[in-house]
Structures are given as C-alpha cells and as structure tokens.
Design a protein around this motif. Structure first.
Motif, short mmCIF file in Angstrom:
data_model
loop_
_atom_site.label_atom_id
_atom_site.label_comp_id
_atom_site.label_asym_id
_atom_site.label_seq_id
_atom_site.Cartn_x
_atom_site.Cartn_y
_atom_site.Cartn_z
N ASP A 158 72.58 -6.20 -28.75
CA ASP A 158 73.07 -7.43 -29.38
C ASP A 158 71.97 -7.96 -30.29
O ASP A 158 70.90 -8.37 -29.82
CB ASP A 158 73.41 -8.44 -28.27
N PHE A 159 72.21 -7.96 -31.61
CA PHE A 159 71.18 -8.26 -32.62
C PHE A 159 71.65 -9.43 -33.47
O PHE A 159 72.65 -9.31 -34.18
CB PHE A 159 70.93 -7.02 -33.47
N THR A 160 70.93 -10.55 -33.41
CA THR A 160 71.26 -11.74 -34.21
C THR A 160 70.08 -12.09 -35.10
O THR A 160 68.94 -12.16 -34.64
CB THR A 160 71.61 -12.94 -33.33
N SER A 161 70.37 -12.33 -36.38
CA SER A 161 69.35 -12.77 -37.33
C SER A 161 69.79 -14.09 -37.95
O SER A 161 70.87 -14.17 -38.54
CB SER A 161 69.16 -11.72 -38.43
N ALA A 162 68.96 -15.13 -37.80
CA ALA A 162 69.23 -16.43 -38.40
C ALA A 162 68.13 -16.70 -39.42
O ALA A 162 66.96 -16.87 -39.06
CB ALA A 162 69.26 -17.52 -37.34
N LEU A 163 68.49 -16.72 -40.71
CA LEU A 163 67.54 -16.83 -41.82
C LEU A 163 67.63 -18.23 -42.43
O LEU A 163 68.68 -18.63 -42.93
CB LEU A 163 67.84 -15.78 -42.89
N THR A 164 66.51 -18.96 -42.41
CA THR A 164 66.46 -20.32 -42.94
C THR A 164 65.61 -20.37 -44.20
O THR A 164 64.48 -19.87 -44.23
CB THR A 164 65.88 -21.29 -41.90
N ASN A 165 66.16 -20.95 -45.24
CA ASN A 165 65.45 -21.12 -46.51
C ASN A 165 64.41 -22.22 -46.38
O ASN A 165 64.76 -23.38 -46.14
CB ASN A 165 66.47 -21.46 -47.61
N VAL A 166 63.13 -21.89 -46.54
CA VAL A 166 62.05 -22.88 -46.38
C VAL A 166 61.32 -23.13 -47.70
O VAL A 166 60.22 -23.69 -47.71
CB VAL A 166 61.05 -22.43 -45.30
N THR A 167 61.95 -22.78 -48.83
CA THR A 167 61.26 -22.92 -50.12
C THR A 167 61.41 -24.30 -50.75
O THR A 167 60.68 -24.64 -51.67
CB THR A 167 61.80 -21.89 -51.13
N GLY A 168 62.39 -25.08 -50.29
CA GLY A 168 62.64 -26.37 -50.93
C GLY A 168 63.56 -26.29 -52.13
O GLY A 168 63.84 -27.31 -52.78
N GLN A 169 64.06 -25.09 -52.46
CA GLN A 169 65.01 -24.93 -53.56
C GLN A 169 65.99 -23.83 -53.20
O GLN A 169 65.73 -23.04 -52.30
CB GLN A 169 64.29 -24.58 -54.86
N GLU A 170 67.14 -23.79 -53.90
CA GLU A 170 68.12 -22.74 -53.61
C GLU A 170 67.56 -21.38 -53.98
O GLU A 170 66.92 -21.22 -55.03
CB GLU A 170 69.42 -22.99 -54.37
N ILE A 171 67.80 -20.39 -53.12
CA ILE A 171 67.41 -19.02 -53.40
C ILE A 171 68.60 -18.10 -53.13
O ILE A 171 69.55 -18.48 -52.45
CB ILE A 171 66.19 -18.57 -52.57
N GLY A 172 68.52 -16.87 -53.66
CA GLY A 172 69.54 -15.88 -53.41
C GLY A 172 68.97 -14.73 -52.60
O GLY A 172 67.81 -14.36 -52.76
N ILE A 173 69.80 -14.17 -51.71
CA ILE A 173 69.37 -13.01 -50.93
C ILE A 173 70.41 -11.91 -51.04
O ILE A 173 71.61 -12.18 -51.18
CB ILE A 173 69.11 -13.35 -49.44
N GLY A 174 69.95 -10.65 -50.99
CA GLY A 174 70.85 -9.51 -51.07
C GLY A 174 71.29 -9.25 -52.49
O GLY A 174 70.71 -9.75 -53.46
N PRO B 52 73.88 -11.94 -55.36
CA PRO B 52 73.11 -12.50 -54.25
C PRO B 52 73.86 -13.62 -53.54
O PRO B 52 74.66 -14.35 -54.14
CB PRO B 52 71.84 -13.03 -54.92
N LEU B 53 73.63 -13.73 -52.24
CA LEU B 53 74.19 -14.81 -51.44
C LEU B 53 73.29 -16.03 -51.55
O LEU B 53 72.11 -15.96 -51.19
CB LEU B 53 74.29 -14.36 -49.98
N PRO B 54 73.78 -17.16 -52.07
CA PRO B 54 72.90 -18.33 -52.22
C PRO B 54 72.67 -19.04 -50.89
O PRO B 54 73.58 -19.14 -50.06
CB PRO B 54 73.68 -19.22 -53.19
N ILE B 55 71.45 -19.52 -50.71
CA ILE B 55 71.11 -20.35 -49.54
C ILE B 55 70.45 -21.61 -50.05
O ILE B 55 69.41 -21.56 -50.74
CB ILE B 55 70.15 -19.64 -48.57
N ALA B 56 71.04 -22.75 -49.75
CA ALA B 56 70.49 -24.04 -50.16
C ALA B 56 69.22 -24.35 -49.38
O ALA B 56 68.97 -23.77 -48.31
CB ALA B 56 71.52 -25.14 -49.96
#
Length: 284
Positions: free
Chosen positions: A145-161, A243-247
C-alpha cells in the motif's frame, strides 16, 4: 502500525544495513526500502523499494536495467516539477532534482510514514509525506500500500508531470525472456490498457502476478502507463498532456495498492483481489 516518537533511535531489527529498511509480512522479508540511495545526481535520486518479493521468495522488482538505468524498483519518478527534472537520464532538464529523506514519522516492520523534500537548484519545491504499508491478503498473496501526498511549498503555483512523460508512481519489473501478460477489467494487451484509466490492472507471468489498483477516486481517474518490452513496468500517470497545477500550500495525493502473488492469476482471480485492494468489489 504504531507511532514512534521522534527522539527514539531507529529500531535495530528493522534495518539490514544503513540506509535500508526491511519490510516484513508474518516474519518474512517481502521488501527493502532504500531511503538514502547512493546514486549520481544525473539519476535525480530518490528513495525506492528493491527487492520486493512474493511470499515464495520470487523477486518482482527490477533495478537499473541496462537499457534504462534510471528505473529504480518501486519509486516516484516525475519528469518535471516547476521546470526541474525529477526522473533523471540523458538529455533531461537541468538542474536535476532529488528527493531527500527528512525524517521518519512512523517506522514499524510492516510499514512506515516518511517525510521527504523535493529539491532542485537549492530550491525546496515539494514536501512529500510518503506512507508505505504491508497488508495481508490470504494464502500466497500480500499487498504493498503506497501513498504519496505532495505539498507545494514554493509560495506560487507550480506544475508537475506532463512535458515529455506522465510521471508519478512506477513499478519496474525484472527482465524476462517473454514479456508479462497485461490485462485489466476493460482490455487485454499493452495497446488496450496503456494511457487509459481503469479501476485495476494486472501483469502476469508463470512465476508471479502483480495486481495494481487505485485506492482513491483521483488515483482511479489517472491513466496507467504500461511498458511490456524493455524496462517493463506499470505506472500511474499524474499528468500526460499537460502538467498538473498545484496552488501554493495545496496537496496532491495518490494511493496505489499492489497485490503481489506467486504464480499466474487469471482475470477472475485478479478481479477478486482488485476488489479487496480498492474496496469497490470485483469487476471482471
């Protein structure tokens, strides 16, 4: 699994030698987690699981295959996070990033909770809380069972993938003379299942079967990435075309549960196990 207070030292019985942690099911070693890999920066290094084994002792992960040496067992590999490469390999983005182990929030023989920093060029981009647990599924079978929770800590929107590849959870399987048989509830063969969402997906050989299931609605909506030729394996794609945006301060969570079985399972058996993994019941 029970919480471990931060001041306590790691339990010696959990480690084979630093930096490895052995995962067990009913006193059998079924997986080894490398949380501080010793790899060059061109690999965009990050923690990985290898070897992972069936209850019968058959290895079901591959590590650094000659034709694609950045494939690392069971891992998180993302081609781009905020313009930085977290997958590695030739002709990739610079600077390459790394996933750096920060701390254990929990650490038991049947699983752990870990915090990691995704960093590139001296910049901290993501804080990940990774949860890995071993589950029993009956005779001859267990689940990772593998869970990944990714939190954006940059202070601005970023894209992943996106941007040249899907990225996310990926399970590399060992090389074989014949490619594994791939099927899902919706189709059979790589062309029928690759780049499509499905509640579950299976890779089967005469020696072992892996059944992958998304355990959240968001995870089940992601398309699967399937390779059956060189560096064969299965991934769950966070993003494919863009990319998937993360606020800022937002978190993206994905959870994959994988059954690891000895021998070859047919579609009906794989569907029954998939129902146990996702809690949705069997769909053939």
């Amino acid at each position: 699994m029970t919480p471990v207070s931060p001041p306590n030292p790691p339990t010696p019985s959990l480690t084979r030698r630093p930096p490895h942690t052995v995962l067990r099911h009913e006193n059998r070693a079924v997986g080894t987690y490398v949380h501080r890999p010793q790899l060059p920066g061109t690999f965009a290094p990050g923690p990985y699981l290898h070897p992972v084994r069936t209850l019968g002792g058959v290895t079901v992960t591959g590590l650094r295959p000659a034709e694609h040496p950045v494939c690392l067992g069971v891992s998180m590999a993302v081609p781009e996070v905020a313009g930085r490469d977290f997958r590695g390999g030739p002709d990739r983005l610079d600077p390459r990033g790394s996933q750096r182990h920060l701390s254990w929030l929990l650490r038991d023989p049947d699983g752990f909770v870990e915090e990691l920093s995704w960093t590139a060029g001296g910049r901290h981009l993501l804080l990940e809380r990774r949860t890995v647990a071993v589950r029993g599924l009956g005779a001859g079978c267990w689940a990772l069972d593998f869970t990944s929770a990714l939190t954006n800590v940059t202070g601005q929107e970023i894209g992943i993938g996106g941007a040249g590849g899907a990225g996310g959870f990926f399970w590399t399987v060992p090389p074989r003379p014949e490619p594994p048989h791939v099927f899902s509830a919706d189709g059979e063969g790589g062309a029928a299942v690759h780049a499509r969402p499905a509640d579950w997906l299976a890779l089967a050989t005469d020696d072992w079967t892996l059944v992958f299931a998304g355990a959240t609605g968001d995870t089940r909506a992601d398309p699967w990435c399937v390779r059956t030729g060189e560096h064969a394996g299965v991934g769950s794609a966070l993003a494919r075309r863009r990319p998937l945006p993360i606020a800022p301060a937002d978190t993206v969570t994905r959870r994959i549960v994988t059954a690891v079985a000895d021998g070859r399972l047919d579609r009906a058996a794989a569907a029954r196990i998939a129902g146990q993994l996702s809690g949705k019941g069997a769909t053939v």
